[in-house]
Design a protein around this motif. Structure first.
Motif, PDB file in Angstrom:
ATOM      1  N   ALA A 120     -31.178  14.053  -5.870  1.00 47.52           N
ATOM      2  CA  ALA A 120     -30.119  14.336  -4.883  1.00 47.52           C
ATOM      3  C   ALA A 120     -28.948  13.380  -5.081  1.00 47.52           C
ATOM      4  CB  ALA A 120     -30.677  14.220  -3.466  1.00 47.52           C
ATOM      5  N   GLY A 165     -16.942  14.289   1.010  1.00 48.07           N
ATOM      6  CA  GLY A 165     -16.509  15.485   0.264  1.00 48.07           C
ATOM      7  C   GLY A 165     -15.476  15.119  -0.789  1.00 48.07           C
ATOM      8  N   PRO A 186     -27.519  26.211   0.229  1.00 54.86           N
ATOM      9  CA  PRO A 186     -28.219  26.260   1.528  1.00 54.86           C
ATOM     10  C   PRO A 186     -27.444  25.634   2.689  1.00 54.86           C
ATOM     11  CG  PRO A 186     -29.304  24.739  -0.023  1.00 54.86           C
ATOM     12  CD  PRO A 186     -28.016  25.144  -0.642  1.00 54.86           C
ATOM     13  N   PHE A 238     -34.470  22.772  -9.634  1.00 54.53           N
ATOM     14  CA  PHE A 238     -33.601  23.081  -8.487  1.00 54.53           C
ATOM     15  C   PHE A 238     -32.132  22.736  -8.760  1.00 54.53           C
ATOM     16  CE2 PHE A 238     -37.715  22.206  -6.264  1.00 54.53           C
ATOM     17  CZ  PHE A 238     -37.876  23.461  -5.691  1.00 54.53           C
ATOM     18  N   LEU A 256     -35.601  14.174  -5.881  1.00 58.65           N
ATOM     19  CA  LEU A 256     -35.253  15.372  -6.675  1.00 58.65           C
ATOM     20  C   LEU A 256     -33.808  15.299  -7.182  1.00 58.65           C
ATOM     21  CD1 LEU A 256     -37.081  18.193  -4.640  1.00 58.65           C
ATOM     22  CD2 LEU A 256     -37.956  16.759  -6.470  1.00 58.65           C
TER      23      LEU A 256
END
Ligand code: CO8
Length: 258
Positions: free
Chosen positions: A25, A80, A130, A104, A23
């Motif tokens: 990612a 990060g 999420p 999404f 998807l």
């Protein structure tokens, strides 16, 4: 195999994340290729960039959970950093970048969309942060950009609850500018980008810089940022051409980016 593609139609560049099996990612490869793709965009021949995901299900379903699952604290910080570096490049990219959200946009996907100048989406788009449900904070700027975009209270609610929201809610809270049926999304994105591309490129870029830089400083300094950029437009040929066309009542000026 490459996971980010680039094509150009007239003045519009289209960057597509191509990892449909996950998807779209964001793993390290996607982040690296996003960085190198943006770095390779020709600023002379391009005026607007669209950023989207492949397929009709997902823009980006977040950072890659499989890749993140075994990281230690130092590695997490590094991951990060990697994402933030790329996203900041997109946010400060000299040309407008529009997120074209085709499904999404969760976690890192929502964060990626927020690093673009603005967002449009398909009716099936789902947004959310999420991360706290996975034991982490948003790590690619979500705690910072969401609050700036939609306000502190709503951002805190979305981040603390990890609730997903649908496209119509994202529209109501100002996270996206427009919602379209999936089959019309790219055509509408091209239309919007085409309108921007018709305007004087130097002026459009100066507006992006003025808004981005001005929003982070006090109003007195912000006004000076605009003043300087405004002044710099008068050194361009496009300013002369644009104003002369108005005075001569000529429509449809073709700006040359000079
Ligand atoms: N990472 C890795 N793989 C993913 C991801 C993801 N984020 N999302 C989906 N996939 C994979 C699935 O594992 C599945 O793979 P496989 O077929 O091999 O099992 C495939 O994509 C299809 O997914 P689903 O079968 O789950 O599809 P569904 O239609 O059933 O569900 C969802 C779609 C609801 C989107 C679901 O896939 C999902 O919940 N995905 C995860 C969403 C998420 O939590 N995203 C946030 C991740 S955390 C994050 O982004 C943090 C950003 C900052 C990082 C900072 C690092 C320091």
């Amino acid at each position: 195999m490459s996971v980010v593609s680039y094509k150009q139609e007239n003045f519009i560049g289209i960057v597509t994340i191509e990892r449909p099996e996950a998807l779209n990612a964001l793993n390290s490869q996607v982040l690296d290729e996003l960085g190198s793709t943006f770095a390779s965009i020709n600023l002379e021949t391009t005026r607007v960039v669209l950023l989207t995901g492949s397929g009709t299900k997902s823009f980006v379903a977040g950072a890659d959970i499989a890749e993140m699952s075994t990281l230690n604290s130092d590695e997490g910080t590094k991951f990060g950093y990697k994402g933030n570096e790329v996203f900041r490049k997109i946010e400060t990219f000299p040309l407008p970048v529009i997120a074209v959200i085709n499904g999404f946009a969760l976690g890192g996907g929502c964060e990626l969309a927020m690093s673009c100048d603005f967002r449009i989406c398909s009716e099936n788009a789902i947004f959310g942060q999420p991360e706290v449900g996975l034991g982490i904070t948003p790590g690619f700027g979500g705690t910072q950009r969401l609050a700036r975009l939609i306000g502190l209270g709503k951002a805190k609610e979305l981040i603390y609850t990890a609730n997903n929201i649908k496209a119509n809610v994202a529209l109501d809270i100002g996270l996206v500018n427009y919602v379209y049926p999936q089959e019309n999304l790219m055509a509408e994105a091209m239309k919007l980008a085409g309108k921007i591309a018709k305007n004087a490129p130097f002026a459009v870029r100066a507006c992006k810089k003025a808004i981005n830089e001005g929003i982070n400083v006090d109003i007195d300094r912000a006004i000076i940022i605009e003043q300087k950029l405004f002044g710099s437009c008068f050194a361009t040929e496009d300013q002369k051409v644009g104003m002369k066309a108005f005075l001569d009542k000529v429509k449809g000026v073709e700006y040359k980016n000079k």
